[in-house]
Design an enzyme around this catalytic site. Structure first.
Site, PDB file in Angstrom:
ATOM      1  N   SER A  39       1.369  51.777  -5.874  1.00  0.00           N
ATOM      2  CA  SER A  39       1.008  51.386  -4.505  1.00  0.00           C
ATOM      3  C   SER A  39      -0.326  51.978  -4.080  1.00  0.00           C
ATOM      4  O   SER A  39      -0.714  51.870  -2.918  1.00  0.00           O
ATOM      5  CB  SER A  39       2.104  51.831  -3.537  1.00  0.00           C
ATOM      6  OG  SER A  39       2.301  53.227  -3.631  1.00  0.00           O
ATOM      7  N   HIS A 172       3.528  23.017  32.783  1.00  0.00           N
ATOM      8  CA  HIS A 172       3.726  21.860  31.887  1.00  0.00           C
ATOM      9  C   HIS A 172       2.388  21.247  31.481  1.00  0.00           C
ATOM     10  O   HIS A 172       2.315  20.059  31.187  1.00  0.00           O
ATOM     11  CB  HIS A 172       4.601  20.788  32.540  1.00  0.00           C
ATOM     12  CG  HIS A 172       5.844  21.331  33.165  1.00  0.00           C
ATOM     13  ND1 HIS A 172       7.036  21.447  32.479  1.00  0.00           N
ATOM     14  CD2 HIS A 172       6.072  21.836  34.407  1.00  0.00           C
ATOM     15  CE1 HIS A 172       7.946  21.974  33.286  1.00  0.00           C
ATOM     16  NE2 HIS A 172       7.383  22.234  34.453  1.00  0.00           N
ATOM     17  N   SER A 293     -19.614  20.964  12.382  1.00  0.00           N
ATOM     18  CA  SER A 293     -18.825  20.226  11.392  1.00  0.00           C
ATOM     19  C   SER A 293     -19.737  19.840  10.243  1.00  0.00           C
ATOM     20  O   SER A 293     -20.920  19.590  10.436  1.00  0.00           O
ATOM     21  CB  SER A 293     -18.241  18.978  12.051  1.00  0.00           C
ATOM     22  OG  SER A 293     -17.918  18.013  11.064  1.00  0.00           O
ATOM     23  N   LYS A 299     -20.537  17.839  16.511  1.00  0.00           N
ATOM     24  CA  LYS A 299     -19.451  18.757  16.820  1.00  0.00           C
ATOM     25  C   LYS A 299     -19.894  20.187  17.125  1.00  0.00           C
ATOM     26  O   LYS A 299     -20.813  20.716  16.522  1.00  0.00           O
ATOM     27  CB  LYS A 299     -18.453  18.807  15.652  1.00  0.00           C
ATOM     28  CG  LYS A 299     -17.618  17.556  15.489  1.00  0.00           C
ATOM     29  CD  LYS A 299     -16.700  17.266  16.680  1.00  0.00           C
ATOM     30  CE  LYS A 299     -15.504  18.157  16.740  1.00  0.00           C
ATOM     31  NZ  LYS A 299     -14.525  17.876  15.676  1.00  0.00           N
ATOM     32  N   ASN A 301     -17.406  23.366  17.537  1.00  0.00           N
ATOM     33  CA  ASN A 301     -15.975  23.665  17.495  1.00  0.00           C
ATOM     34  C   ASN A 301     -15.647  25.103  17.909  1.00  0.00           C
ATOM     35  O   ASN A 301     -16.377  26.027  17.565  1.00  0.00           O
ATOM     36  CB  ASN A 301     -15.433  23.432  16.078  1.00  0.00           C
ATOM     37  CG  ASN A 301     -15.530  21.982  15.668  1.00  0.00           C
ATOM     38  OD1 ASN A 301     -15.408  21.085  16.504  1.00  0.00           O
ATOM     39  ND2 ASN A 301     -15.771  21.748  14.388  1.00  0.00           N
ATOM     40  N   GLU A 306      -9.619  29.264  17.574  1.00  0.00           N
ATOM     41  CA  GLU A 306      -8.565  28.644  16.751  1.00  0.00           C
ATOM     42  C   GLU A 306      -8.059  29.609  15.684  1.00  0.00           C
ATOM     43  O   GLU A 306      -6.868  29.683  15.397  1.00  0.00           O
ATOM     44  CB  GLU A 306      -9.104  27.386  16.063  1.00  0.00           C
ATOM     45  CG  GLU A 306      -9.393  26.246  17.020  1.00  0.00           C
ATOM     46  CD  GLU A 306     -10.166  25.121  16.335  1.00  0.00           C
ATOM     47  OE1 GLU A 306      -9.710  24.623  15.299  1.00  0.00           O
ATOM     48  OE2 GLU A 306     -11.244  24.763  16.841  1.00  0.00           O
ATOM     49  N   TYR A 333      16.448  56.186   0.515  1.00  0.00           N
ATOM     50  CA  TYR A 333      15.201  55.597   0.030  1.00  0.00           C
ATOM     51  C   TYR A 333      15.457  54.558  -1.050  1.00  0.00           C
ATOM     52  O   TYR A 333      16.315  54.727  -1.919  1.00  0.00           O
ATOM     53  CB  TYR A 333      14.250  56.679  -0.525  1.00  0.00           C
ATOM     54  CG  TYR A 333      12.932  56.073  -1.011  1.00  0.00           C
ATOM     55  CD1 TYR A 333      11.885  55.832  -0.123  1.00  0.00           C
ATOM     56  CD2 TYR A 333      12.757  55.693  -2.338  1.00  0.00           C
ATOM     57  CE1 TYR A 333      10.701  55.245  -0.548  1.00  0.00           C
ATOM     58  CE2 TYR A 333      11.572  55.102  -2.769  1.00  0.00           C
ATOM     59  CZ  TYR A 333      10.552  54.872  -1.867  1.00  0.00           C
ATOM     60  OH  TYR A 333       9.385  54.291  -2.281  1.00  0.00           O
ATOM     61  N   LYS A 341       3.976  49.381   4.046  1.00  0.00           N
ATOM     62  CA  LYS A 341       2.633  49.704   4.531  1.00  0.00           C
ATOM     63  C   LYS A 341       1.690  48.507   4.523  1.00  0.00           C
ATOM     64  O   LYS A 341       0.940  48.290   5.467  1.00  0.00           O
ATOM     65  CB  LYS A 341       2.054  50.867   3.717  1.00  0.00           C
ATOM     66  CG  LYS A 341       2.706  52.205   4.089  1.00  0.00           C
ATOM     67  CD  LYS A 341       2.337  53.322   3.172  1.00  0.00           C
ATOM     68  CE  LYS A 341       3.099  53.373   1.883  1.00  0.00           C
ATOM     69  NZ  LYS A 341       4.564  53.264   1.946  1.00  0.00           N
TER      70      LYS A 341
HETATM   71  N1  ARG Z   1       4.666  55.127  -3.105  1.00  0.00           N
HETATM   72  C1  ARG Z   1       5.985  55.370  -2.623  1.00  0.00           C
HETATM   73  C2  ARG Z   1       6.209  54.632  -1.300  1.00  0.00           C
HETATM   74  O1  ARG Z   1       5.275  54.254  -0.669  1.00  0.00           O
HETATM   75  C3  ARG Z   1       6.188  56.829  -2.439  1.00  0.00           C
HETATM   76  C4  ARG Z   1       7.611  57.235  -2.467  1.00  0.00           C
HETATM   77  C5  ARG Z   1       8.141  57.127  -3.847  1.00  0.00           C
HETATM   78  N2  ARG Z   1       9.453  57.682  -3.940  1.00  0.00           N
HETATM   79  C6  ARG Z   1      10.266  57.440  -4.997  1.00  0.00           C
HETATM   80  N3  ARG Z   1      11.410  57.985  -4.958  1.00  0.00           N
HETATM   81  N4  ARG Z   1       9.874  56.677  -5.970  1.00  0.00           N
HETATM   82  O2  ARG Z   1       7.334  54.417  -0.875  1.00  0.00           O
END
Ligand code: ARG
Length: 475
Positions: A39, A172, A293, A299, A301, A306, A333, A341
């Site tokens: 990640s 309306h 356009s 045009k 726009n 939008e 977890y 995120k």
């Molecule tokens: N990169 C992980 C996350 O954002 C960190 C936590 C990882 N925890 C685990 N037990 N693998 O959730």
């Protein structure tokens, strides 16, 4: 062509990064699989927050005698160095690591040896990640609120200029009653002010420190949770470790706040798109805030409006992503949580850029005040005021409503555009209560000025509303 990221033949991972969990497993996933579960490209933006979390944790470990004091001091010093180097660009986050937490621990260990290996005592990435996430949001949300307040302030400047600029108000999407442009824009700002306070609510709820919750059940080490919470600037520590690890309500709530705000912007932009049409012609967007356009040379726009409207869809989608992510997730977890995120970051980023674009577009727009005023004639927007005139003279409202409706029918039949086109004699045929003063009572400006209740469109009342909103925004 898009890179094929399918997991195919098993190849040994080439990355030099050793996962934090490498001890238990002799084999590392092949590159594509490792990349799939990593990640770091998303959570690298937590780097400074994770550094702060690391510092507070290490210092506490030293104070509690869990690790030697000098090792704690070394770790804190090195974390400060790392932050400085990242800021200066002399150290970049190495994306071959699994996540930002693994990267920082690897750098510490590489530089400090055993001292670096001590930092994770009494901690799991589970409490670490949610601590860094919350710290990041505690910094980021006030910035978003400042942008929101600036947007509302700019709109209120425009509103203030137009407290007497007559335009039709709609229900309306049919012309309903005369209002002013100032009133309409102030309505938008009232929504934005609520958005700001909604973010404040979310902030106060997320302001608790999960650090010390470990993987889900705390630690046997004598951690000082209160001290780390305090050092990190949290108002309190979380109550229950399992909840602290499993909880993503704060992300959900903020995602919802972003979605609501984007829906507001989308509705404002829908007004702008309508106003910019040839049919309405109420607004003239600056050329630099319009697009052309590729085929139709004439045009101009309202693409920016939008697109803000369009982007509200993805922010709504992000909220649905988070809700769906959490639904059915067992405590505490699960790796699924890592998906939290990207979705929230996208909502925050999208809202932030949309706000800036919206303000830029509105600041430079010109309003066609003549068109707006003219649009108050022809749709019998003065019909309610005619009925209320009769109520003031003692007629029950339902009877007054019917009288005004019959007058409107007569006008339409005769091709009149306004009730005041009828003579007093003609009006008296409908009700003896009509006097000469009816004509003054139903001009668009009289209709607006007469609505001077708290919350109404009367200029002096809108000035009061603007003042109140300004005060709230300055907080
Ligand atoms: N990169 C992980 C996350 O954002 C960190 C936590 C990882 N925890 C685990 N037990 N693998 O959730």
């Amino acid at each position: 062509m898009k890179k094929n990221t399918r997991v195919e033949k098993k190849k040994p991972a080439s990355s030099k990064a050793k996962p934090l969990w490498a001890g238990r497993l002799a084999e590392k996933p092949e590159d594509a699989a490792f990349a799939f579960q990593a990640s770091i490209n998303v959570d690298k933006r937590l780097v400074f927050d994770d550094i702060e979390g690391n510092k507070a944790h290490a210092a506490m470990l030293g104070r509690q005698g869990i690790i030697p004091k000098d090792s704690a001091a070394k770790i804190v010093r090195e974390l400060n160095n790392i932050a400085g180097e990242i800021r200066a660009g002399t150290l970049t986050v190495d994306a071959s690591h699994e996540d930002i937490h693994s990267f920082l621990e690897a750098v510490l260990t590489e530089r400090l040896g055993d001292a670096g290996k001590m930092v994770h005592a009494g901690r799991s990435r589970n409490d670490q990640v949610t601590t860094a996430f919350r710290l990041y949001l505690k910094r980021e949300i006030p910035l978003l609120q400042t942008e929101l307040a600036a947007a509302a302030d700019t709109l209120l400047d425009v509103a203030q200029l137009h407290v007497t600029s007559i335009m039709p108000g709609y229900t309306h999407l049919q012309r309903a009653q005369p209002v002013t442009l100032g009133f309409h824009l102030t309505a938008w700002c009232a929504a934005l002010e609520r958005d700001i306070s909604r973010f404040s609510d979310a902030l106060s709820r997320l302001d608790e420190c999960p650090l010390g919750s470990g993987a889900l059940a705390g630690s046997t080490l004598p951690l000082d949770r209160k001290a780390t919470a305090l050092a990190l600037g949290f108002s309190r520590m979380s109550l229950n470790s399992m909840d602290a690890i499993a909880d993503r309500d704060f992300a959900l709530e903020l995602s919802g706040d972003c979605a609501i705000t984007m829906v507001h912007l989308s509705r404002f932009c829908e007004d702008v798109v309508l106003w910019a049409s040839e049919e309405f012609k109420f607004i003239e967007l600056a050329e630099s805030w319009s697009t052309g356009s590729s085929i139709m040379p004439q045009k101009k726009n309202p693409d920016f409006a939008e697109l803000i409207r369009g982007k509200s869809a993805r922010v709504t989608g992000n909220l649905v992503t988070l809700l769906t992510l959490l639904k059915g997730l067992p405590y505490a977890y699960n790796k699924d949580l890592q998906e939290d995120k990207e979705s929230l970051f996208d909502s925050i980023d999208t809202l932030s850029i949309c706000l800036r674009i919206f303000v830029g577009m509105m600041k430079t727009a010109q309003f066609n005040l003549k068109r707006m005023k003219a649009a108050c004639t022809g749709g019998f927007l003065e019909a309610t005021d005619t009925a209320e005139y009769l109520v003031r003279k003692g007629l029950p409202f339902r009877a007054a409503h019917e009288t005004a409706a019959l007058i409107v029918r007569d006008c339409i039949k005769a091709g009149h555009k306004h009730i005041s086109s009828l003579s007093l004699a003609e009006l008296k045929k409908h009700s003896k209560l009509f006097e000469e003063d009816i004509y003054k009572a139903i001009t668009p400006m009289a209709c607006v000025k007469g609505r001077d209740l708290p919350g109404g469109p009367a200029p002096k009342e809108v000035r009061r509303q603007i003042k109140i909103l300004r005060k709230k925004l300055a907080k």
